[in-house]
Motif scaffolding. Structure first.
Motif, PDB file in Angstrom:
ATOM      1  N   GLU A  30       0.817  -1.212   0.000  1.00 55.38           N
ATOM      2  CA  GLU A  30       0.000   0.000   0.000  1.00 55.38           C
ATOM      3  C   GLU A  30       0.851   1.262   0.000  1.00 55.38           C
ATOM      4  O   GLU A  30       0.531   2.249  -0.674  1.00 55.38           O
ATOM      5  CB  GLU A  30      -0.927  -0.016   1.218  1.00 55.38           C
ATOM      6  CG  GLU A  30      -1.899   1.159   1.262  1.00 55.38           C
ATOM      7  CD  GLU A  30      -2.822   1.114   2.473  1.00 55.38           C
ATOM      8  OE1 GLU A  30      -3.596   2.069   2.670  1.00 55.38           O
ATOM      9  OE2 GLU A  30      -2.758   0.111   3.222  1.00 55.38           O
ATOM     10  N   SER A  31       1.962   1.237   0.751  1.00 52.82           N
ATOM     11  CA  SER A  31       2.814   2.423   0.821  1.00 52.82           C
ATOM     12  C   SER A  31       3.411   2.764  -0.538  1.00 52.82           C
ATOM     13  O   SER A  31       3.633   3.936  -0.865  1.00 52.82           O
ATOM     14  CB  SER A  31       3.943   2.203   1.829  1.00 52.82           C
ATOM     15  OG  SER A  31       4.825   1.178   1.387  1.00 52.82           O
ATOM     16  N   VAL A  32       3.683   1.746  -1.350  1.00 58.08           N
ATOM     17  CA  VAL A  32       4.255   1.945  -2.672  1.00 58.08           C
ATOM     18  C   VAL A  32       3.213   2.569  -3.603  1.00 58.08           C
ATOM     19  O   VAL A  32       3.502   3.506  -4.354  1.00 58.08           O
ATOM     20  CB  VAL A  32       4.763   0.606  -3.242  1.00 58.08           C
ATOM     21  CG1 VAL A  32       5.221   0.758  -4.676  1.00 58.08           C
ATOM     22  CG2 VAL A  32       5.897   0.073  -2.367  1.00 58.08           C
ATOM     23  N   LYS A  34       0.634   4.373  -2.686  1.00 61.18           N
ATOM     24  CA  LYS A  34       0.397   5.746  -2.248  1.00 61.18           C
ATOM     25  C   LYS A  34       1.523   6.681  -2.680  1.00 61.18           C
ATOM     26  O   LYS A  34       1.282   7.830  -3.078  1.00 61.18           O
ATOM     27  CB  LYS A  34       0.229   5.788  -0.728  1.00 61.18           C
ATOM     28  CG  LYS A  34      -1.093   5.202  -0.241  1.00 61.18           C
ATOM     29  CD  LYS A  34      -1.228   5.320   1.271  1.00 61.18           C
ATOM     30  CE  LYS A  34      -2.587   4.812   1.727  1.00 61.18           C
ATOM     31  NZ  LYS A  34      -2.733   4.899   3.218  1.00 61.18           N
ATOM     32  N   ALA A  35       2.755   6.211  -2.610  1.00 61.58           N
ATOM     33  CA  ALA A  35       3.884   7.040  -3.032  1.00 61.58           C
ATOM     34  C   ALA A  35       3.797   7.360  -4.522  1.00 61.58           C
ATOM     35  O   ALA A  35       4.055   8.502  -4.936  1.00 61.58           O
ATOM     36  CB  ALA A  35       5.195   6.323  -2.712  1.00 61.58           C
ATOM     37  N   LYS A  38       0.858   9.890  -5.029  1.00 58.69           N
ATOM     38  CA  LYS A  38       1.214  11.233  -4.580  1.00 58.69           C
ATOM     39  C   LYS A  38       2.163  11.916  -5.553  1.00 58.69           C
ATOM     40  O   LYS A  38       2.083  13.128  -5.803  1.00 58.69           O
ATOM     41  CB  LYS A  38       1.841  11.169  -3.191  1.00 58.69           C
ATOM     42  CG  LYS A  38       2.164  12.523  -2.586  1.00 58.69           C
ATOM     43  CD  LYS A  38       2.761  12.376  -1.194  1.00 58.69           C
ATOM     44  CE  LYS A  38       3.123  13.751  -0.621  1.00 58.69           C
ATOM     45  NZ  LYS A  38       3.716  13.622   0.742  1.00 58.69           N
ATOM     46  N   TYR A 210       8.077  -6.739  -5.290  1.00 60.83           N
ATOM     47  CA  TYR A 210       7.202  -5.633  -4.900  1.00 60.83           C
ATOM     48  C   TYR A 210       5.975  -5.521  -5.809  1.00 60.83           C
ATOM     49  O   TYR A 210       5.185  -4.591  -5.659  1.00 60.83           O
ATOM     50  CB  TYR A 210       7.975  -4.304  -4.932  1.00 60.83           C
ATOM     51  CG  TYR A 210       9.144  -4.256  -3.987  1.00 60.83           C
ATOM     52  CD1 TYR A 210       8.958  -4.228  -2.604  1.00 60.83           C
ATOM     53  CD2 TYR A 210      10.449  -4.245  -4.475  1.00 60.83           C
ATOM     54  CE1 TYR A 210      10.041  -4.188  -1.735  1.00 60.83           C
ATOM     55  CE2 TYR A 210      11.542  -4.198  -3.619  1.00 60.83           C
ATOM     56  CZ  TYR A 210      11.327  -4.168  -2.254  1.00 60.83           C
ATOM     57  OH  TYR A 210      12.405  -4.125  -1.393  1.00 60.83           O
ATOM     58  N   ALA A 250       9.894   4.151  -1.684  1.00 58.12           N
ATOM     59  CA  ALA A 250       8.955   3.631  -0.686  1.00 58.12           C
ATOM     60  C   ALA A 250       9.094   2.123  -0.522  1.00 58.12           C
ATOM     61  O   ALA A 250       9.042   1.597   0.598  1.00 58.12           O
ATOM     62  CB  ALA A 250       7.524   3.993  -1.085  1.00 58.12           C
ATOM     63  N   GLN A 253      11.607   0.500   1.922  1.00 56.71           N
ATOM     64  CA  GLN A 253      11.305   0.522   3.356  1.00 56.71           C
ATOM     65  C   GLN A 253      10.482  -0.688   3.796  1.00 56.71           C
ATOM     66  O   GLN A 253      10.278  -0.900   4.988  1.00 56.71           O
ATOM     67  CB  GLN A 253      10.534   1.804   3.707  1.00 56.71           C
ATOM     68  CG  GLN A 253      11.262   3.087   3.331  1.00 56.71           C
ATOM     69  CD  GLN A 253      12.593   3.213   4.030  1.00 56.71           C
ATOM     70  OE1 GLN A 253      12.696   2.984   5.240  1.00 56.71           O
ATOM     71  NE2 GLN A 253      13.635   3.567   3.266  1.00 56.71           N
ATOM     72  N   GLU A 254      10.015  -1.477   2.841  1.00 55.97           N
ATOM     73  CA  GLU A 254       9.078  -2.570   3.124  1.00 55.97           C
ATOM     74  C   GLU A 254       9.805  -3.889   3.415  1.00 55.97           C
ATOM     75  O   GLU A 254       9.533  -4.920   2.803  1.00 55.97           O
ATOM     76  CB  GLU A 254       8.118  -2.740   1.942  1.00 55.97           C
ATOM     77  CG  GLU A 254       7.126  -1.608   1.776  1.00 55.97           C
ATOM     78  CD  GLU A 254       6.019  -1.654   2.829  1.00 55.97           C
ATOM     79  OE1 GLU A 254       5.884  -2.689   3.523  1.00 55.97           O
ATOM     80  OE2 GLU A 254       5.284  -0.659   2.941  1.00 55.97           O
TER      81      GLU A 254
END
Length: 352
Positions: A30-32, A34-35, A38, A210, A250, A253-254
């Motif tokens: 999810e963080s990827v 969202k990055a 954005k 990823y 991003a 960081q996972e």
């Protein structure tokens, strides 16, 4: 058209589950997502042509200098850039192996030699490969774990290959794009040897672990900075988009996601392999996030009618119709695949 067709071609047929592409079944973190979303707000600007933030993050992960890293529009761009920059006259490939190496070499008029992996050896690397490392060679491509077999070259053999190639001035391109799924990842990690072997170029990608295939992001590493500069000079500027760069930073960081994904895939690979063997199918002893096996010649067509896409490997050099590769996915999906195979394969068609 089949010659260079890969898995993941989902745009011409309807399907329920895609087993033809070896993508992390847990999907994109999810963080990827969202990055990347954005970063669209910055799309009025050109991307950073040098991928500085991404290379700094990669340098920290790989324990090297940012100047030793080159980012690209997927691993494929870097494969083509390598060949265009080095212009090899003669190259050695393992067969079966990833078709992109052959495509890049042929596009540049390179003579290709093949070391053919044999079924009687379980498609495993054999030590006689080293006899083919002759002084008139310019380049070799190695995929570790190999695609489509999922097998590793033993570490002591790999280091001997590096040394022979160093002495004979042969460029080594090592494709490590599936390394994150391995149970013993350190056994296939060679970034710590880059300083010892300036002829070594290691290729990795964000595509598989990823689940970023659509964003196109890969990177290569070498201590030969002049090589990286030559490669950079043959690719178009701004080939790595703003969303891809942001997603890459991003993704790095996972770490928990990567560990969780690898553990699940390892468990599911063992389970799925056993199910195929219970149907008397010959299955390669893969250590990656996919399985290579032998089935009936019409298996892929019959699976497609059931909404399941599998990778027909008959366009790999050295393989004939009847060899396939399937991704390792979630238990629910894998159970559905097994049910389809049992429906399709009559007992008399199941191979030993």
């Amino acid at each position: 058209m089949l010659k260079h067709r890969h898995g993941g071609d989902i745009y011409e047929v309807s399907y329920r589950i895609d087993y033809s592409a070896n993508i992390n079944p847990l999907g994109t973190p999810e963080s990827v997502v969202k990055a990347a979303q954005k970063s669209i707000l910055d799309c009025a600007h050109y991307p950073d042509v040098d991928c500085r933030a991404l290379r700094r993050a990669l340098a920290e992960k790989e324990n090297m200098e940012p100047e030793q890293i080159l980012c690209g529009n997927g691993a494929a761009e870097l494969i083509f850039a390598m060949v265009q920059a080095e212009k090899p006259q003669r190259a050695l490939l393992m067969a079966p192996g990833f078709a992109e190496y052959e495509q890049a070499l042929r596009a540049n008029g390179c003579e290709i030699r093949y070391y053919e992996l044999k079924k009687e050896h379980g498609f495993r690397y054999q030590t006689d490969y080293k006899k083919m490392l002759t002084e008139d060679l310019d380049m070799i491509f190695l995929c570790n774990p190999n695609n489509p077999t999922g097998l590793l070259i033993p570490k002591e053999e790999m280091l001997e290959i590096f040394q022979i190639c160093l002495e004979k001035k042969i460029r080594v391109v090592l494709d490590s794009c599936f390394i994150d799924f391995l149970e013993q990842e350190k056994e296939a990690e060679y970034t710590g040897y880059l300083d010892d072997y300036p002829n070594l170029f290691i290729l990795k990608a964000f595509t598989k672990i990823y689940a970023m295939a659509g964003l196109r992001l890969g990177y290569g590493m070498s201590r030969d900075k002049r090589l990286l500069e030559r490669m950079k000079n043959v690719v178009q500027p701004w080939s790595v988009s703003i969303p891809a760069q942001a997603a890459g930073v991003a993704a790095l960081q996972e770490t928990a996601f990567v560990h969780r994904s690898a553990k699940m895939v390892q468990e599911e690979r063992i389970w799925l392999k056993k199910q195929l063997q219970n149907m008397n199918l010959w299955v390669c002893d893969s250590q990656a996030n996919y399985l290579f096996f032998e089935g009936t010649e019409d298996l892929s067509e019959k699976c497609r009618k059931e909404g399941i896409l599998i990778r027909d490997c008959s366009n790999y050099h050295g393989l004939r119709k009847g060899y396939y590769r399937i991704a390792v996915r979630t238990r629910k999906e894998n159970e559905e695949l097994v049910q389809v195979f049992r429906k399709i394969l009559k007992p008399a068609e199941r191979r030993n």
